[in-house]
Design a protein around this motif. Structure first.
Motif, PDB file in Angstrom:
ATOM      1  N   ALA A 280       0.819  -1.217   0.000  1.00  0.00           N
ATOM      2  CA  ALA A 280       0.000   0.000   0.000  1.00  0.00           C
ATOM      3  C   ALA A 280       0.852   1.265   0.000  1.00  0.00           C
ATOM      4  CB  ALA A 280      -0.924  -0.005   1.214  1.00  0.00           C
ATOM      5  N   LEU A 281       0.411   2.218  -0.793  1.00  0.00           N
ATOM      6  CA  LEU A 281       0.912   3.594  -0.764  1.00  0.00           C
ATOM      7  C   LEU A 281      -0.340   4.467  -0.831  1.00  0.00           C
ATOM      8  CD1 LEU A 281       3.404   5.362  -0.688  1.00  0.00           C
ATOM      9  CD2 LEU A 281       3.574   5.175  -3.175  1.00  0.00           C
ATOM     10  N   PRO A 282      -1.038   4.601   0.298  1.00  0.00           N
ATOM     11  CA  PRO A 282      -2.433   5.040   0.278  1.00  0.00           C
ATOM     12  C   PRO A 282      -2.612   6.552   0.196  1.00  0.00           C
ATOM     13  CG  PRO A 282      -1.766   4.559   2.514  1.00  0.00           C
ATOM     14  CD  PRO A 282      -0.590   4.225   1.634  1.00  0.00           C
ATOM     15  N   ASN A 283      -3.862   6.935  -0.095  1.00  0.00           N
ATOM     16  CA  ASN A 283      -4.232   8.352  -0.138  1.00  0.00           C
ATOM     17  C   ASN A 283      -3.795   9.071   1.128  1.00  0.00           C
ATOM     18  OD1 ASN A 283      -5.760   8.355  -2.649  1.00  0.00           O
ATOM     19  ND2 ASN A 283      -7.304   7.176  -1.574  1.00  0.00           N
ATOM     20  N   PHE A 286      -0.362  10.745   1.391  1.00  0.00           N
ATOM     21  CA  PHE A 286      -0.166  11.976   0.627  1.00  0.00           C
ATOM     22  C   PHE A 286      -1.024  13.123   1.165  1.00  0.00           C
ATOM     23  CE2 PHE A 286       0.918   8.440  -2.153  1.00  0.00           C
ATOM     24  CZ  PHE A 286       2.195   8.813  -2.557  1.00  0.00           C
ATOM     25  N   GLU A 287      -2.193  12.788   1.696  1.00  0.00           N
ATOM     26  CA  GLU A 287      -3.029  13.827   2.305  1.00  0.00           C
ATOM     27  C   GLU A 287      -2.318  14.442   3.512  1.00  0.00           C
ATOM     28  OE1 GLU A 287      -6.306  11.260   2.887  1.00  0.00           O
ATOM     29  OE2 GLU A 287      -6.925  11.367   0.783  1.00  0.00           O
ATOM     30  N   ALA A 288      -1.601  13.610   4.268  1.00  0.00           N
ATOM     31  CA  ALA A 288      -0.844  14.125   5.413  1.00  0.00           C
ATOM     32  C   ALA A 288       0.237  15.098   4.966  1.00  0.00           C
ATOM     33  CB  ALA A 288      -0.224  12.963   6.191  1.00  0.00           C
ATOM     34  N   VAL A 289       0.924  14.782   3.867  1.00  0.00           N
ATOM     35  CA  VAL A 289       1.966  15.683   3.362  1.00  0.00           C
ATOM     36  C   VAL A 289       1.356  17.024   2.976  1.00  0.00           C
ATOM     37  CG1 VAL A 289       3.653  16.045   1.516  1.00  0.00           C
ATOM     38  CG2 VAL A 289       3.456  13.796   2.608  1.00  0.00           C
ATOM     39  N   GLN A 290       0.241  17.000   2.231  1.00  0.00           N
ATOM     40  CA  GLN A 290      -0.388  18.260   1.824  1.00  0.00           C
ATOM     41  C   GLN A 290      -0.963  19.020   3.014  1.00  0.00           C
ATOM     42  OE1 GLN A 290       0.188  19.479  -1.063  1.00  0.00           O
ATOM     43  NE2 GLN A 290       1.185  17.577  -1.715  1.00  0.00           N
ATOM     44  N   ALA A 291      -1.365  18.303   4.053  1.00  0.00           N
ATOM     45  CA  ALA A 291      -1.873  18.949   5.267  1.00  0.00           C
ATOM     46  C   ALA A 291      -0.751  19.494   6.141  1.00  0.00           C
ATOM     47  CB  ALA A 291      -2.719  17.957   6.059  1.00  0.00           C
ATOM     48  N   ARG A 292       0.514  19.156   5.795  1.00  0.00           N
ATOM     49  CA  ARG A 292       1.699  19.560   6.563  1.00  0.00           C
ATOM     50  C   ARG A 292       1.636  18.986   7.981  1.00  0.00           C
ATOM     51  NH1 ARG A 292       1.037  21.433   1.742  1.00  0.00           N
ATOM     52  NH2 ARG A 292       2.308  23.206   1.036  1.00  0.00           N
ATOM     53  N   THR A 293       1.255  17.704   8.073  1.00  0.00           N
ATOM     54  CA  THR A 293       1.333  16.997   9.347  1.00  0.00           C
ATOM     55  C   THR A 293       2.469  15.978   9.278  1.00  0.00           C
ATOM     56  OG1 THR A 293      -0.101  15.120   8.806  1.00  0.00           O
ATOM     57  CG2 THR A 293      -1.183  17.133   9.541  1.00  0.00           C
ATOM     58  N   GLY A 294       2.926  15.528  10.458  1.00  0.00           N
ATOM     59  CA  GLY A 294       3.860  14.426  10.508  1.00  0.00           C
ATOM     60  C   GLY A 294       3.147  13.110  10.230  1.00  0.00           C
ATOM     61  N   ARG A 348       5.270  19.831  -3.009  1.00  0.00           N
ATOM     62  CA  ARG A 348       5.088  19.934  -4.468  1.00  0.00           C
ATOM     63  C   ARG A 348       5.505  18.648  -5.178  1.00  0.00           C
ATOM     64  NH1 ARG A 348       3.005  24.374  -6.450  1.00  0.00           N
ATOM     65  NH2 ARG A 348       3.226  26.343  -5.327  1.00  0.00           N
ATOM     66  N   GLU A 349       6.641  18.094  -4.770  1.00  0.00           N
ATOM     67  CA  GLU A 349       7.103  16.860  -5.414  1.00  0.00           C
ATOM     68  C   GLU A 349       6.122  15.713  -5.207  1.00  0.00           C
ATOM     69  OE1 GLU A 349      10.723  13.596  -5.058  1.00  0.00           O
ATOM     70  OE2 GLU A 349      11.061  15.642  -4.356  1.00  0.00           O
ATOM     71  N   LEU A 350       5.487  15.665  -4.036  1.00  0.00           N
ATOM     72  CA  LEU A 350       4.582  14.557  -3.722  1.00  0.00           C
ATOM     73  C   LEU A 350       3.117  14.912  -3.971  1.00  0.00           C
ATOM     74  CD1 LEU A 350       6.241  13.181  -0.453  1.00  0.00           C
ATOM     75  CD2 LEU A 350       6.533  12.417  -2.822  1.00  0.00           C
ATOM     76  N   SER A 351       2.865  15.927  -4.775  1.00  0.00           N
ATOM     77  CA  SER A 351       1.493  16.314  -5.110  1.00  0.00           C
ATOM     78  C   SER A 351       1.008  15.561  -6.339  1.00  0.00           C
ATOM     79  CB  SER A 351       1.420  17.815  -5.383  1.00  0.00           C
ATOM     80  OG  SER A 351       2.087  18.129  -6.597  1.00  0.00           O
ATOM     81  N   SER A 352      -0.304  15.507  -6.517  1.00  0.00           N
ATOM     82  CA  SER A 352      -0.863  14.828  -7.690  1.00  0.00           C
ATOM     83  C   SER A 352      -0.465  15.543  -8.980  1.00  0.00           C
ATOM     84  CB  SER A 352      -2.390  14.742  -7.581  1.00  0.00           C
ATOM     85  OG  SER A 352      -2.981  16.020  -7.516  1.00  0.00           O
TER      86      SER A 352
END
Length: 370
Positions: A280-283, A286-294, A348-352
């Motif tokens: 798994a490499l789940p949603n 990536f949502e955590a990265v865009q939310a700027r959470t750990g 940015r790199e890990l964005s859709s």
């Protein structure tokens, strides 16, 4: 072009990203369950109550697979409504749409986007393993080589399609759209969020049990979709004995990143109870990265590699409640703030927008001759 998926389109994150990407460039029609997604030129609506996988044990046992496929209610209805329509290209989501997509004979071909490794999707269920898995292998063996191009969600799943079916699949991760956010300073108590489908094989109770003996400076909220209502009810009952655990109502996909951004750490510990969960490499990653959470994850290879590359959080030693509790013991505002800053750098790199280049190039090769 036609975007075809036997799923509720308005709540399918991966399909919504495809629609948003292509509706500005091409005249996009959609076919799937529920009402039309925003911004499409045409829509073929299928009744949500229609089965999208076979429920014909006799024909499955006899391996009458062509009859099995065209007898699936959603497939038969989609075929009826699509009859006589012409498309330049079809983006077929998941293996169960491939024969239908190819039967439409689009002028420039079919691109297949595979959200899972289909032959092992429900491999933990004996009846599915005995009856449906051989059918899905036939589906992939027969129709995948006819697709002009193929993408899937992670390197491990792409490699398995190559090994089993000789198909070269590109990877388009389940990345979330870029969000223009700044990291929020971490204060005590450290707030954790876990969001997931409510399915028993995900062992969500382990996430909750870790909180029973976790330090007092962490709190956990859960957003659990009611996929298996009886299981979700069990989790809610368990939550009554855990004062620092709360349930939140599910939110629309478009509001999920904003919701996660209210928290400090997103938990993504997914036990490898089947092949697809193991890779798994789940949603939610990536949502955590865009939310700027750990992030706190289990030792899942695909997530582990990305997390380490960008130093986005911590990895538990295994998938147990005790291993998660050990990591929760170590959390400090300073360590979480460092993860948040790294998420901001990687957003940015890990964005859709970056990850979706795999779809862009595949569809451009069909429609623009590139």
């Amino acid at each position: 072009m036609l975007i075809l998926s036997l799923s509720p389109l308005r709540s399918d994150p991966r399909v919504l990203k495809q629609i948003d990407l292509f509706r500005r460039r091409y005249r996009v029609a959609t076919c799937g369950f529920g009402p039309a997604p925003d911004g499409v030129a045409d829509h073929i609506e299928l009744d949500r109550a229609m089965p999208s996988w076979p429920r014909d044990p006799r024909r499955l046992l006899l391996r009458r697979y062509v009859d099995v496929y065209w007898g699936i209610a959603a497939v038969a209805e989609a075929r009826r409504q699509l009859r006589g329509r012409d498309f330049d290209a079809v983006l077929a989501n998941d293996a169960n749409t491939l024969p239908l997509a190819l039967s439409l004979a689009p002028a420039r071909g079919v691109h297949a986007d595979l959200h899972e490794f289909a032959p092992k999707e429900h491999f933990n269920k004996p009846a599915w393993r005995a009856l449906v898995a051989p059918y899905v292998r036939w589906l992939c063996r027969t129709y995948l080589p006819q697709a002009a191009s193929v993408t899937t969600v992670s390197e491990g799943i792409a490699e398995q399609y190559r090994k089993d079916f000789g198909v070269a699949a590109g990877v388009v991760t389940n990345a979330a759209p870029y969000a223009d956010k700044e990291p929020r300073p971490t204060q005590l108590p450290i707030r954790l969020i876990y969001s997931s489908a409510g399915q028993r094989y995900r062992k969500i109770e382990n996430i909750m049990e870790a909180m029973r003996t976790a330090p007092g400076h962490v709190e956990l909220d859960l957003i659990v979709m009611p996929n298996e209502p009886a299981y979700v009810a069990e989790l809610e009952e368990l939550g009554r004995s855990l004062p620092r655990v709360r349930f939140r109502d599910p939110v629309p996909y478009t509001k999920l990143v904003d919701t996660v951004a209210e928290y400090d750490v997103s938990v993504s510990v997914i036990p490898p109870t089947n092949f697809n969960l193991a890779h798994a490499l789940p949603n939610k990653f990536f949502e955590a990265v865009q939310a700027r959470t750990g992030l706190v994850i289990g030792p899942s290879p695909a997530m582990h590699a990305l997390l380490e590359r960008h130093d986005l959080g911590a990895v538990t030693r295994d998938f147990s409640a005790e291993a998660l509790r050990e990591v929760l013991d170590s959390l400090t505002p300073e360590s979480v703030d460092a993860w948040k800053r790294n998420a901001h750098q990687a957003a940015r790199e890990l964005s859709s927008e970056h990850q979706n280049l795999g779809w862009e190039s595949a569809i451009a090769a069909l429609l623009d001759g590139r």
